[in-house]
Design an enzyme around this catalytic site. Structure first.
Site, mmCIF file in Angstrom:
data_model
loop_
_atom_site.group_PDB
_atom_site.id
_atom_site.type_symbol
_atom_site.label_atom_id
_atom_site.label_comp_id
_atom_site.label_asym_id
_atom_site.label_seq_id
_atom_site.Cartn_x
_atom_site.Cartn_y
_atom_site.Cartn_z
ATOM 1 N N LEU A 162 0.818 -1.212 0.000
ATOM 2 C CA LEU A 162 0.000 0.000 0.000
ATOM 3 C C LEU A 162 0.852 1.262 0.000
ATOM 4 O O LEU A 162 0.446 2.295 -0.534
ATOM 5 C CB LEU A 162 -0.931 0.014 1.219
ATOM 6 C CG LEU A 162 -2.026 -1.048 1.250
ATOM 7 C CD1 LEU A 162 -2.793 -0.983 2.560
ATOM 8 C CD2 LEU A 162 -2.980 -0.874 0.062
ATOM 9 N N GLY A 163 2.029 1.174 0.620
ATOM 10 C CA GLY A 163 2.891 2.347 0.683
ATOM 11 C C GLY A 163 4.201 2.023 1.368
ATOM 12 O O GLY A 163 4.303 1.068 2.141
ATOM 13 N N GLY A 200 7.858 4.133 3.025
ATOM 14 C CA GLY A 200 8.543 5.372 3.356
ATOM 15 C C GLY A 200 9.909 5.111 3.939
ATOM 16 O O GLY A 200 10.414 3.976 3.903
ATOM 17 N N GLY A 201 10.495 6.155 4.498
ATOM 18 C CA GLY A 201 11.838 6.032 5.049
ATOM 19 C C GLY A 201 11.910 5.226 6.326
ATOM 20 O O GLY A 201 12.981 4.726 6.692
ATOM 21 N N MET A 202 10.779 5.091 7.016
ATOM 22 C CA MET A 202 10.758 4.384 8.295
ATOM 23 C C MET A 202 10.155 2.981 8.192
ATOM 24 O O MET A 202 10.487 2.114 8.995
ATOM 25 C CB MET A 202 9.968 5.192 9.326
ATOM 26 C CG MET A 202 10.550 6.557 9.619
ATOM 27 S SD MET A 202 12.059 6.466 10.593
ATOM 28 C CE MET A 202 11.387 5.952 12.174
ATOM 29 N N GLY A 203 9.275 2.771 7.221
ATOM 30 C CA GLY A 203 8.600 1.476 7.157
ATOM 31 C C GLY A 203 7.737 1.348 5.920
ATOM 32 O O GLY A 203 7.833 2.133 4.979
ATOM 33 N N VAL A 237 3.619 -0.338 4.479
ATOM 34 C CA VAL A 237 2.286 -0.820 4.838
ATOM 35 C C VAL A 237 1.802 -1.786 3.775
ATOM 36 O O VAL A 237 1.874 -1.498 2.572
ATOM 37 C CB VAL A 237 1.289 0.345 4.981
ATOM 38 C CG1 VAL A 237 -0.098 -0.193 5.365
ATOM 39 C CG2 VAL A 237 1.770 1.345 6.019
ATOM 40 N N LYS A 297 1.302 -2.494 9.210
ATOM 41 C CA LYS A 297 2.416 -1.552 9.170
ATOM 42 C C LYS A 297 3.660 -2.201 9.770
ATOM 43 O O LYS A 297 3.619 -2.716 10.887
ATOM 44 C CB LYS A 297 2.045 -0.287 9.949
ATOM 45 C CG LYS A 297 3.111 0.788 9.954
ATOM 46 C CD LYS A 297 2.613 2.035 10.686
ATOM 47 C CE LYS A 297 3.645 3.141 10.702
ATOM 48 N NZ LYS A 297 3.136 4.355 11.391
ATOM 49 N N ASP A 347 0.694 15.389 14.561
ATOM 50 C CA ASP A 347 0.994 15.346 13.131
ATOM 51 C C ASP A 347 -0.291 15.201 12.318
ATOM 52 O O ASP A 347 -0.361 14.428 11.360
ATOM 53 C CB ASP A 347 1.959 14.207 12.812
ATOM 54 C CG ASP A 347 2.556 14.314 11.411
ATOM 55 O OD1 ASP A 347 2.638 15.440 10.882
ATOM 56 O OD2 ASP A 347 2.947 13.280 10.847
#
Length: 361
Positions: A25-26, A28-31, A33, A48, A141
């Site tokens: 699904l997606g 990023g720099g941290m993890g 999904v 996640k 956030d």
């Protein structure tokens, strides 16, 4: 799930025992999904994971554990529901309900949103945010990308990865680390002072401003210019960007965007009450006009009937030396205009109200 999307993703064995991965699904720099299907219930879920290179950080692991604890513990229809947490030492993961329609950022980019629809969205998002605050949680956030929209139109706040409980907020702020997304961060987050629920309120007001005006109050593209403007300048009034928005709505949003937290509403609930007051007033005015208009439809034929009888009487029984008196009705005045003039002491066109406008000043 296609094999090429699986490459490079470490999925623990006990996760694969319970879930069937479908697709990415997606990332990023941290993890990343995943969309997966729970084998026991056959339901789709979102999972996640943290990337291996960030798991080694003790602070990152603790933050992920806190996110899991908050997501599972907070239960509200405007919050994405956390289902379970796999506390694997090499690859921990968090299982959420799957919301498939998309996020608010995508919705804003593709849909034309009326003022009424925008206020309804803010009301629903605010209800979830107020619930989190009552349970001692500050999101820190909040932004359109972190608000998912279900197919039923229900917004759901997600990603509590930067969230903090009240007892932690001051300590985490004192570390001097900047948390949040600059475009939606409150000034106190930028300058590093104590952060409380009013920082989330500022972010919610920024989203409301963007929904109504199609632009953010601070729209500088250079990061340093954006941070400087938000920490030193006053946010421009919503009515400058959107002159036709109602004054009470603009006033509530402008107040929530105050640079100093003490000048904002004391809570998200108070902010929502100020917005709802405007909606209730408009609703009551329109409802009153509709009722009056319906009553007028019944009254007009009766008045015209008796007027015809009186007119006929004068035609039949008047003396020849007496003039005939005729009451002239202006055809250009519509019945709906007459109805409104009774309430406002002057005629105005009904479309101003029934198409979302305001009463004339």
């Amino acid at each position: 799930m296609p094999s090429d999307e699986l490459q490079g993703l470490h999925l623990p064995a006990h996760f694969l025992q319970d879930f069937e991965p479908r697709r990415l699904l997606g990332k990023g720099g941290m993890g990343f999904v995943l969309l997966a299907r729970e084998k026991k219930t056959k339901k789709s879920v979102a999972c996640k994971f943290l990337l291996p290179q960030v798991i080694e950080s003790e602070s990152t692991r603790k933050r992920f554990q806190r996110e899991a604890r908050l997501a599972i513990g907070l239960k509200h229809k405007a919050l994405v529901r956390g289902i379970s947490f796999g506390d694997d030492k090499t690859s921990p993961y968090l299982v959420f309900e799957y919301v498939e329609a998309g996020n608010l950022a995508e919705y804003m980019a593709t849909a034309s949103i009326s003022e009424k629809a925008a206020l309804l969205l803010i009301k629903k998002i605010g209800a979830g945010l107020a619930y989190a605050h009552k349970n001692g949680v500050i999101h820190r956030d909040l932004k359109p990308h972190n608000i998912l929209i279900s197919r039923a139109g229900q917004p759901k706040i997600t990603d509590f990865g930067l969230a903090a409980v009240k007892s932690e907020a001051e300590r985490l702020t004192r570390t001097g680390i900047l948390f949040g997304t600059p475009a939606y961060m409150a000034p106190e987050q930028i300058v590093g002072t104590t952060v409380d629920e009013r920082a989330d309120l500022y972010a919610l007001a920024t989203i409301a401003y963007e929904l109504l005006a199609k632009v953010r109050p601070f729209n500088q593209e250079v990061l340093t210019e954006l941070l400087t403007a938000k920490s030193k300048a006053k946010a421009p009034s919503l009515r400058k960007a959107k002159p036709r928005v109602s004054r009470t709505v603009a006033s509530a949003i402008d107040r929530a965007l105050s640079r100093e937290p003490c000048q904002r509403q004391s809570s998200v609930e108070q902010f929502l009450k100020e917005l709802e007051a405007n909606v209730v007033v408009q609703s009551e005015v329109v409802e009153t006009l509709v009722k009056k208009k319906k009553a007028n439809r019944t009254l007009v034929p009766i008045v015209l009937f008796f007027a015809l009888i009186v007119f006929s009487y004068f035609l039949l029984f008047r003396k020849s030396d007496k003039p005939i008196v005729v009451f002239k009705l202006e055809k250009r005045v519509a019945a709906s205009e007459v109805t409104i003039s009774w309430l406002t002491d002057r005629p105005c066109h009904s479309a101003l109200l029934f198409k979302g406008g305001n009463l004339p000043e």
